[in-house]
Motif scaffolding. Structure first.
Motif, PDB file in Angstrom:
ATOM      1  N   ALA A 137       2.322 -20.399 156.236  1.00 56.58           N
ATOM      2  CA  ALA A 137       1.042 -20.230 155.358  1.00 56.58           C
ATOM      3  C   ALA A 137       0.069 -19.334 156.039  1.00 56.58           C
ATOM      4  N   GLU A 138      -0.105 -19.323 157.187  1.00 54.29           N
ATOM      5  CA  GLU A 138      -1.075 -18.424 158.020  1.00 54.29           C
ATOM      6  C   GLU A 138      -0.304 -16.806 157.673  1.00 54.29           C
ATOM      7  N   LYS A 139       1.067 -16.854 158.030  1.00 53.34           N
ATOM      8  CA  LYS A 139       1.524 -15.500 157.792  1.00 53.34           C
ATOM      9  C   LYS A 139       1.493 -15.148 156.527  1.00 53.34           C
ATOM     10  N   ARG A 140       1.567 -15.756 155.363  1.00 57.83           N
ATOM     11  CA  ARG A 140       1.351 -15.351 154.051  1.00 57.83           C
ATOM     12  C   ARG A 140      -0.112 -14.972 153.846  1.00 57.83           C
ATOM     13  N   SER A 141      -1.145 -15.712 154.331  1.00 60.76           N
ATOM     14  CA  SER A 141      -2.493 -15.102 154.144  1.00 60.76           C
ATOM     15  C   SER A 141      -2.788 -13.779 154.998  1.00 60.76           C
ATOM     16  N   HIS A 142      -2.114 -13.931 156.268  1.00 61.28           N
ATOM     17  CA  HIS A 142      -2.338 -12.777 156.950  1.00 61.28           C
ATOM     18  C   HIS A 142      -1.614 -11.286 156.203  1.00 61.28           C
ATOM     19  N   ASP A 143      -0.453 -11.650 155.447  1.00 55.97           N
ATOM     20  CA  ASP A 143       0.090 -10.571 154.893  1.00 55.97           C
ATOM     21  C   ASP A 143      -0.508 -10.204 153.745  1.00 55.97           C
ATOM     22  N   ALA A 144      -1.026 -11.056 152.954  1.00 53.56           N
ATOM     23  CA  ALA A 144      -1.932 -10.744 151.805  1.00 53.56           C
ATOM     24  C   ALA A 144      -3.028  -9.896 152.075  1.00 53.56           C
ATOM     25  N   THR A 145      -3.836 -10.295 153.381  1.00 53.24           N
ATOM     26  CA  THR A 145      -5.097  -9.632 153.684  1.00 53.24           C
ATOM     27  C   THR A 145      -4.594  -8.042 154.138  1.00 53.24           C
ATOM     28  N   GLU A 146      -3.476  -8.113 154.798  1.00 53.15           N
ATOM     29  CA  GLU A 146      -3.014  -6.680 155.307  1.00 53.15           C
ATOM     30  C   GLU A 146      -2.719  -5.573 154.034  1.00 53.15           C
ATOM     31  N   GLN A 147      -2.092  -6.208 152.922  1.00 54.95           N
ATOM     32  CA  GLN A 147      -1.706  -5.558 151.806  1.00 54.95           C
ATOM     33  C   GLN A 147      -3.005  -5.324 150.947  1.00 54.95           C
ATOM     34  N   SER A 148      -3.935  -5.758 151.037  1.00 51.15           N
ATOM     35  CA  SER A 148      -5.246  -5.399 150.406  1.00 51.15           C
ATOM     36  C   SER A 148      -5.669  -4.177 150.393  1.00 51.15           C
ATOM     37  N   PRO A 149      -6.148  -3.412 149.551  1.00 46.95           N
ATOM     38  CA  PRO A 149      -6.485  -2.063 149.644  1.00 46.95           C
ATOM     39  C   PRO A 149      -7.868  -1.986 150.417  1.00 46.95           C
ATOM     40  N   ARG A 150      -7.875  -0.982 151.335  1.00 49.38           N
ATOM     41  CA  ARG A 150      -9.100  -1.031 152.366  1.00 49.38           C
ATOM     42  C   ARG A 150      -9.790   0.359 151.980  1.00 49.38           C
ATOM     43  N   ILE A 151     -10.951   0.431 152.061  1.00 50.57           N
ATOM     44  CA  ILE A 151     -11.843   1.721 151.728  1.00 50.57           C
ATOM     45  C   ILE A 151     -12.143   2.225 153.207  1.00 50.57           C
ATOM     46  N   ALA A 152     -11.959   3.220 153.706  1.00 50.18           N
ATOM     47  CA  ALA A 152     -12.089   3.776 155.009  1.00 50.18           C
ATOM     48  C   ALA A 152     -13.692   3.842 155.342  1.00 50.18           C
ATOM     49  N   GLY A 153     -14.075   3.845 156.325  1.00 47.06           N
ATOM     50  CA  GLY A 153     -15.421   3.816 156.871  1.00 47.06           C
ATOM     51  C   GLY A 153     -16.219   4.786 156.506  1.00 47.06           C
ATOM     52  N   ASP A 154     -15.524   6.206 156.503  1.00 47.17           N
ATOM     53  CA  ASP A 154     -16.191   7.472 156.279  1.00 47.17           C
ATOM     54  C   ASP A 154     -16.205   7.661 154.638  1.00 47.17           C
ATOM     55  N   THR A 155     -15.537   6.873 153.957  1.00 48.37           N
ATOM     56  CA  THR A 155     -15.688   6.948 152.651  1.00 48.37           C
ATOM     57  C   THR A 155     -17.278   6.937 151.744  1.00 48.37           C
ATOM     58  N   ARG A 156     -17.476   7.867 151.003  1.00 50.03           N
ATOM     59  CA  ARG A 156     -18.684   7.926 150.427  1.00 50.03           C
ATOM     60  C   ARG A 156     -18.617   7.573 148.950  1.00 50.03           C
ATOM     61  N   VAL A 157     -19.562   6.898 148.221  1.00 47.99           N
ATOM     62  CA  VAL A 157     -19.534   6.251 146.795  1.00 47.99           C
ATOM     63  C   VAL A 157     -20.454   7.563 146.337  1.00 47.99           C
ATOM     64  N   VAL A 158     -19.862   8.123 145.166  1.00 51.68           N
ATOM     65  CA  VAL A 158     -20.806   8.778 144.552  1.00 51.68           C
ATOM     66  C   VAL A 158     -20.787   8.196 143.285  1.00 51.68           C
ATOM     67  N   ILE A 159     -22.390   8.209 142.784  1.00 52.83           N
ATOM     68  CA  ILE A 159     -22.659   7.773 141.386  1.00 52.83           C
ATOM     69  C   ILE A 159     -23.073   8.896 140.583  1.00 52.83           C
ATOM     70  N   PRO A 160     -22.497   8.942 139.553  1.00 50.22           N
ATOM     71  CA  PRO A 160     -22.925  10.320 138.585  1.00 50.22           C
ATOM     72  C   PRO A 160     -24.288  10.212 137.998  1.00 50.22           C
ATOM     73  N   ALA A 161     -25.037  11.305 137.716  1.00 52.95           N
ATOM     74  CA  ALA A 161     -26.200  11.315 137.138  1.00 52.95           C
ATOM     75  C   ALA A 161     -26.169  10.751 135.739  1.00 52.95           C
ATOM     76  N   PRO A 162     -26.838  10.139 135.378  1.00 50.20           N
ATOM     77  CA  PRO A 162     -26.970  10.036 133.915  1.00 50.20           C
ATOM     78  C   PRO A 162     -26.715  11.123 133.056  1.00 50.20           C
ATOM     79  N   THR A 163     -26.109  10.883 131.761  1.00 45.70           N
ATOM     80  CA  THR A 163     -25.877  12.078 130.799  1.00 45.70           C
ATOM     81  C   THR A 163     -27.050  12.236 130.165  1.00 45.70           C
ATOM     82  N   ARG A 164     -27.267  13.277 129.381  1.00 46.22           N
ATOM     83  CA  ARG A 164     -28.470  13.432 128.570  1.00 46.22           C
ATOM     84  C   ARG A 164     -28.752  12.562 127.557  1.00 46.22           C
ATOM     85  N   ALA A 165     -27.720  11.953 127.027  1.00 44.30           N
ATOM     86  CA  ALA A 165     -27.695  10.742 125.790  1.00 44.30           C
ATOM     87  C   ALA A 165     -28.305   9.687 126.472  1.00 44.30           C
ATOM     88  N   LEU A 166     -28.164   9.358 127.578  1.00 43.46           N
ATOM     89  CA  LEU A 166     -28.463   8.124 128.260  1.00 43.46           C
ATOM     90  C   LEU A 166     -29.945   8.183 128.800  1.00 43.46           C
TER      91      LEU A 166
END
Length: 113
Positions: free
Chosen positions: A81-110
């Protein structure tokens, strides 16, 4: 966290005692071990010596080999069970520490709303 041998052993002894509808007091008297110490062993807080373990098994009228087989199964299941839990954690997608999140500016209609 991995299941410790003393915890698996205590679980097995307790399950055996409860299945026989016996009290801690009964088993402790028969095994000639203090009630408090037997309780600590069942809860996995104390490591039972081989002599004490043999006395408890004799008091429960269960072969030590049966208890150890049960413990082995519990430890194997816990490890799997511990191995399955570890494997599931390992397979989860990870976001790199230097990744930036970009939020687009609102469009004119909004922006007009």
């Amino acid at each position: 966290m991995a299941l410790l041998l003393r915890e698996a052993l205590g679980d097995s002894l307790r399950r055996t005692r409860v299945a026989q509808s016996r009290t801690l007091r009964e088993v402790s008297n028969t095994a000639r071990v203090s009630l408090g110490y037997l309780s600590e062993v069942e809860r996995g807080r104390k490591e039972a010596s081989s002599e004490l373990l043999a006395a408890i098994c004799e008091a429960l009228a269960v072969p030590l080999s049966d208890v150890m087989s049960d413990v082995s199964v519990c430890l194997s299941e816990s490890t799997a069970a511990e191995k399955r839990s570890h494997d599931a954690t390992e397979q989860s997608p990870r976001i790199a520490g230097d990744t930036r999140v970009v939020i687009p500016a609102p469009t004119r209609a909004l922006a007009a709303a």
